[in-house]
Scaffold this motif. Sequence first.
Motif, PDB file in Angstrom:
ATOM      1  N   ALA A  21      51.663  27.884  49.441  1.00  0.00           N
ATOM      2  CA  ALA A  21      51.942  29.327  49.429  1.00  0.00           C
ATOM      3  C   ALA A  21      51.130  29.983  48.326  1.00  0.00           C
ATOM      4  O   ALA A  21      50.777  29.317  47.336  1.00  0.00           O
ATOM      5  N   PRO A  22      50.812  31.256  48.454  1.00  0.00           N
ATOM      6  CA  PRO A  22      50.084  31.942  47.385  1.00  0.00           C
ATOM      7  C   PRO A  22      50.847  31.897  46.067  1.00  0.00           C
ATOM      8  O   PRO A  22      52.078  31.818  46.041  1.00  0.00           O
ATOM      9  N   ARG A  23      50.105  31.934  44.982  1.00  0.00           N
ATOM     10  CA  ARG A  23      50.751  32.036  43.680  1.00  0.00           C
ATOM     11  C   ARG A  23      51.539  33.337  43.590  1.00  0.00           C
ATOM     12  O   ARG A  23      51.140  34.362  44.151  1.00  0.00           O
ATOM     13  N   CYS A  24      52.636  33.287  42.866  1.00  0.00           N
ATOM     14  CA  CYS A  24      53.448  34.482  42.659  1.00  0.00           C
ATOM     15  C   CYS A  24      53.226  35.032  41.261  1.00  0.00           C
ATOM     16  O   CYS A  24      53.293  34.292  40.268  1.00  0.00           O
ATOM     17  N   HIS A  25      52.983  36.325  41.199  1.00  0.00           N
ATOM     18  CA  HIS A  25      52.907  37.016  39.918  1.00  0.00           C
ATOM     19  C   HIS A  25      54.265  36.899  39.213  1.00  0.00           C
ATOM     20  O   HIS A  25      54.341  36.575  38.035  1.00  0.00           O
ATOM     21  N   LEU A  26      55.337  37.134  39.982  1.00  0.00           N
ATOM     22  CA  LEU A  26      56.691  36.955  39.478  1.00  0.00           C
ATOM     23  C   LEU A  26      57.580  36.498  40.627  1.00  0.00           C
ATOM     24  O   LEU A  26      58.255  37.284  41.273  1.00  0.00           O
ATOM     25  N   GLY A  27      57.527  35.185  40.919  1.00  0.00           N
ATOM     26  CA  GLY A  27      58.353  34.626  41.982  1.00  0.00           C
ATOM     27  C   GLY A  27      59.817  34.624  41.571  1.00  0.00           C
ATOM     28  O   GLY A  27      60.144  34.329  40.424  1.00  0.00           O
ATOM     29  N   ILE A  87      58.217  39.643  43.021  1.00  0.00           N
ATOM     30  CA  ILE A  87      58.705  40.984  42.679  1.00  0.00           C
ATOM     31  C   ILE A  87      57.558  41.961  42.482  1.00  0.00           C
ATOM     32  O   ILE A  87      57.506  43.017  43.126  1.00  0.00           O
ATOM     33  N   LEU A  88      56.638  41.638  41.602  1.00  0.00           N
ATOM     34  CA  LEU A  88      55.627  42.605  41.188  1.00  0.00           C
ATOM     35  C   LEU A  88      54.596  42.897  42.270  1.00  0.00           C
ATOM     36  O   LEU A  88      54.027  43.999  42.299  1.00  0.00           O
ATOM     37  N   GLU A  89      54.353  41.935  43.160  1.00  0.00           N
ATOM     38  CA  GLU A  89      53.363  42.148  44.225  1.00  0.00           C
ATOM     39  C   GLU A  89      54.006  42.612  45.536  1.00  0.00           C
ATOM     40  O   GLU A  89      53.312  42.745  46.545  1.00  0.00           O
ATOM     41  N   ARG A  90      55.324  42.832  45.530  1.00  0.00           N
ATOM     42  CA  ARG A  90      56.045  43.362  46.691  1.00  0.00           C
ATOM     43  C   ARG A  90      55.814  42.500  47.939  1.00  0.00           C
ATOM     44  O   ARG A  90      55.448  42.988  49.009  1.00  0.00           O
ATOM     45  N   ARG A  91      56.075  41.210  47.793  1.00  0.00           N
ATOM     46  CA  ARG A  91      55.876  40.277  48.901  1.00  0.00           C
ATOM     47  C   ARG A  91      57.139  39.455  49.127  1.00  0.00           C
ATOM     48  O   ARG A  91      57.854  39.110  48.180  1.00  0.00           O
ATOM     49  N   LEU A 151      56.187  44.116  51.533  1.00  0.00           N
ATOM     50  CA  LEU A 151      57.370  44.957  51.395  1.00  0.00           C
ATOM     51  C   LEU A 151      56.972  46.326  50.850  1.00  0.00           C
ATOM     52  O   LEU A 151      56.015  46.434  50.077  1.00  0.00           O
ATOM     53  N   PRO A 152      57.728  47.375  51.193  1.00  0.00           N
ATOM     54  CA  PRO A 152      57.397  48.714  50.688  1.00  0.00           C
ATOM     55  C   PRO A 152      57.989  49.003  49.317  1.00  0.00           C
ATOM     56  O   PRO A 152      57.835  50.105  48.800  1.00  0.00           O
ATOM     57  N   PHE A 153      58.675  48.021  48.734  1.00  0.00           N
ATOM     58  CA  PHE A 153      59.286  48.191  47.421  1.00  0.00           C
ATOM     59  C   PHE A 153      59.338  46.836  46.730  1.00  0.00           C
ATOM     60  O   PHE A 153      59.164  45.791  47.365  1.00  0.00           O
ATOM     61  N   MET A 154      59.591  46.860  45.432  1.00  0.00           N
ATOM     62  CA  MET A 154      59.800  45.603  44.719  1.00  0.00           C
ATOM     63  C   MET A 154      61.176  45.061  45.074  1.00  0.00           C
ATOM     64  O   MET A 154      62.165  45.793  45.027  1.00  0.00           O
ATOM     65  N   ALA A 155      61.239  43.798  45.456  1.00  0.00           N
ATOM     66  CA  ALA A 155      62.504  43.129  45.736  1.00  0.00           C
ATOM     67  C   ALA A 155      62.625  41.925  44.820  1.00  0.00           C
ATOM     68  O   ALA A 155      61.628  41.287  44.478  1.00  0.00           O
ATOM     69  N   SER A 156      63.870  41.608  44.428  1.00  0.00           N
ATOM     70  CA  SER A 156      64.057  40.555  43.438  1.00  0.00           C
ATOM     71  C   SER A 156      64.925  39.401  43.911  1.00  0.00           C
ATOM     72  O   SER A 156      64.972  38.358  43.252  1.00  0.00           O
ATOM     73  N   ALA A 157      65.634  39.561  45.034  1.00  0.00           N
ATOM     74  CA  ALA A 157      66.516  38.494  45.504  1.00  0.00           C
ATOM     75  C   ALA A 157      66.710  38.617  47.007  1.00  0.00           C
ATOM     76  O   ALA A 157      66.671  39.719  47.563  1.00  0.00           O
ATOM     77  N   VAL A 158      66.939  37.465  47.645  1.00  0.00           N
ATOM     78  CA  VAL A 158      67.182  37.396  49.084  1.00  0.00           C
ATOM     79  C   VAL A 158      68.529  36.726  49.299  1.00  0.00           C
ATOM     80  O   VAL A 158      68.832  35.710  48.669  1.00  0.00           O
ATOM     81  N   ALA A 159      69.338  37.290  50.198  1.00  0.00           N
ATOM     82  CA  ALA A 159      70.625  36.685  50.547  1.00  0.00           C
ATOM     83  C   ALA A 159      70.802  36.726  52.055  1.00  0.00           C
ATOM     84  O   ALA A 159      70.341  37.658  52.724  1.00  0.00           O
ATOM     85  N   ALA A 160      71.460  35.717  52.592  1.00  0.00           N
ATOM     86  CA  ALA A 160      71.745  35.690  54.016  1.00  0.00           C
ATOM     87  C   ALA A 160      72.863  36.671  54.352  1.00  0.00           C
ATOM     88  O   ALA A 160      73.755  36.922  53.542  1.00  0.00           O
ATOM     89  N   VAL A 161      72.813  37.218  55.558  1.00  0.00           N
ATOM     90  CA  VAL A 161      73.912  38.017  56.108  1.00  0.00           C
ATOM     91  C   VAL A 161      74.467  37.314  57.339  1.00  0.00           C
ATOM     92  O   VAL A 161      75.647  37.007  57.434  1.00  0.00           O
ATOM     93  N   ASP A 162      73.589  37.062  58.301  1.00  0.00           N
ATOM     94  CA  ASP A 162      73.932  36.288  59.496  1.00  0.00           C
ATOM     95  C   ASP A 162      72.630  35.739  60.071  1.00  0.00           C
ATOM     96  O   ASP A 162      71.588  35.780  59.397  1.00  0.00           O
ATOM     97  N   GLY A 163      72.677  35.220  61.288  1.00  0.00           N
ATOM     98  CA  GLY A 163      71.486  34.606  61.853  1.00  0.00           C
ATOM     99  C   GLY A 163      70.356  35.562  62.128  1.00  0.00           C
ATOM    100  O   GLY A 163      69.201  35.139  62.271  1.00  0.00           O
ATOM    101  N   GLU A 164      70.668  36.861  62.182  1.00  0.00           N
ATOM    102  CA  GLU A 164      69.648  37.854  62.529  1.00  0.00           C
ATOM    103  C   GLU A 164      69.209  38.709  61.343  1.00  0.00           C
ATOM    104  O   GLU A 164      68.150  39.325  61.385  1.00  0.00           O
ATOM    105  N   ARG A 165      70.045  38.771  60.291  1.00  0.00           N
ATOM    106  CA  ARG A 165      69.765  39.702  59.199  1.00  0.00           C
ATOM    107  C   ARG A 165      69.876  39.020  57.834  1.00  0.00           C
ATOM    108  O   ARG A 165      70.555  38.017  57.678  1.00  0.00           O
ATOM    109  N   GLN A 166      69.194  39.643  56.875  1.00  0.00           N
ATOM    110  CA  GLN A 166      69.296  39.210  55.486  1.00  0.00           C
ATOM    111  C   GLN A 166      69.359  40.454  54.604  1.00  0.00           C
ATOM    112  O   GLN A 166      69.054  41.573  55.042  1.00  0.00           O
TER     113      GLN A 166
END
Length: 295
Positions: A12-18, A35-39, A55-70
């Motif tokens: 995977a590509p290096r992360c500026h701030l994984g 976070i910083l590269e909005r990926r 991504l259109p914004f900086m995101a910092s965490a991912v969480a599951a919701v169900d099989g279709e959404r996060q």
Amino acid sequence: MPARDAIQILDAPRCHLGEGPCYDPGTDTAWWVDILERRLFAASLASGRVREHALPFMASAVAAVDGERQLLAGENGLYLRIIADEKLSLHCPLEADDAGTRSNDGRVHPSGALWISTMGRNAEAGRGGIYHVVGTRVTRLYGGLTIPNAICFSPDGATAYFADTDDDRLKRVAVDRRTGLPTGEPATLYDHRGGEGGLDGAAVDAEGLIWSARWGAGCIDAYSPEGERVRTIAVPASRPSCPTFAGPALDRLLITSAYEGMTDDERAADPDHGRTFLLTVGVRGLLEPSFRLSA
């Protein structure tokens, strides 16, 4: 350091701030963000294939919701993402009226409530906080923090852990198992002040050990619920940022890292900076709970 075959570097590509990884056992896919590269990244652990999503914004965490959404913790709110078509919609704002802060570390409590932190965009002292989110109801739990990190929970859901990397003390607090809300005052579990590096993201295994990335020290530490550091494992990057348990047996740690703030010389001396790793640690982890959309 573990044998080299115990550490896999994902293609995977290096992360500026994984940051902010989570694992989906239904598809054997690990997710994390830069976070910083909005990926946003998705890695099929069976095939090794990694997909990158802008991504259109900086995101910092991912969480599951169900099989279709996060759920993505974004710089000004929590967003629902439909996995199939990548459509994003605002679930609820989070410090949306303060352009000087962004989301940071977060985990879902066994009750389905999210603990999510914020911090100043330039890590200004005292700008950070930790929030409890259930449905769209957002409750501020703690303020006056600088870089809130290490949010995770005991297997029975009765204890929450967190740290302020700037303060470098791992805290614990009793919480209601049904709601994930604190029922007591935080106390220091482990005082790392004066040690190498700083406490960053964390995850808890099935036996209750807290596995925390140590930013700046190139390692992962395991702490007992009684506050003893029982294990330290070196990783190839000097700035590991956050772990999560992954794989069909939940017996590996997926660990993000970063090169934020590194000079050219520091990067040259740290050839695996910003990489994402799978580390075999010989313990079984816990699957991160899914976020509950209704209060």
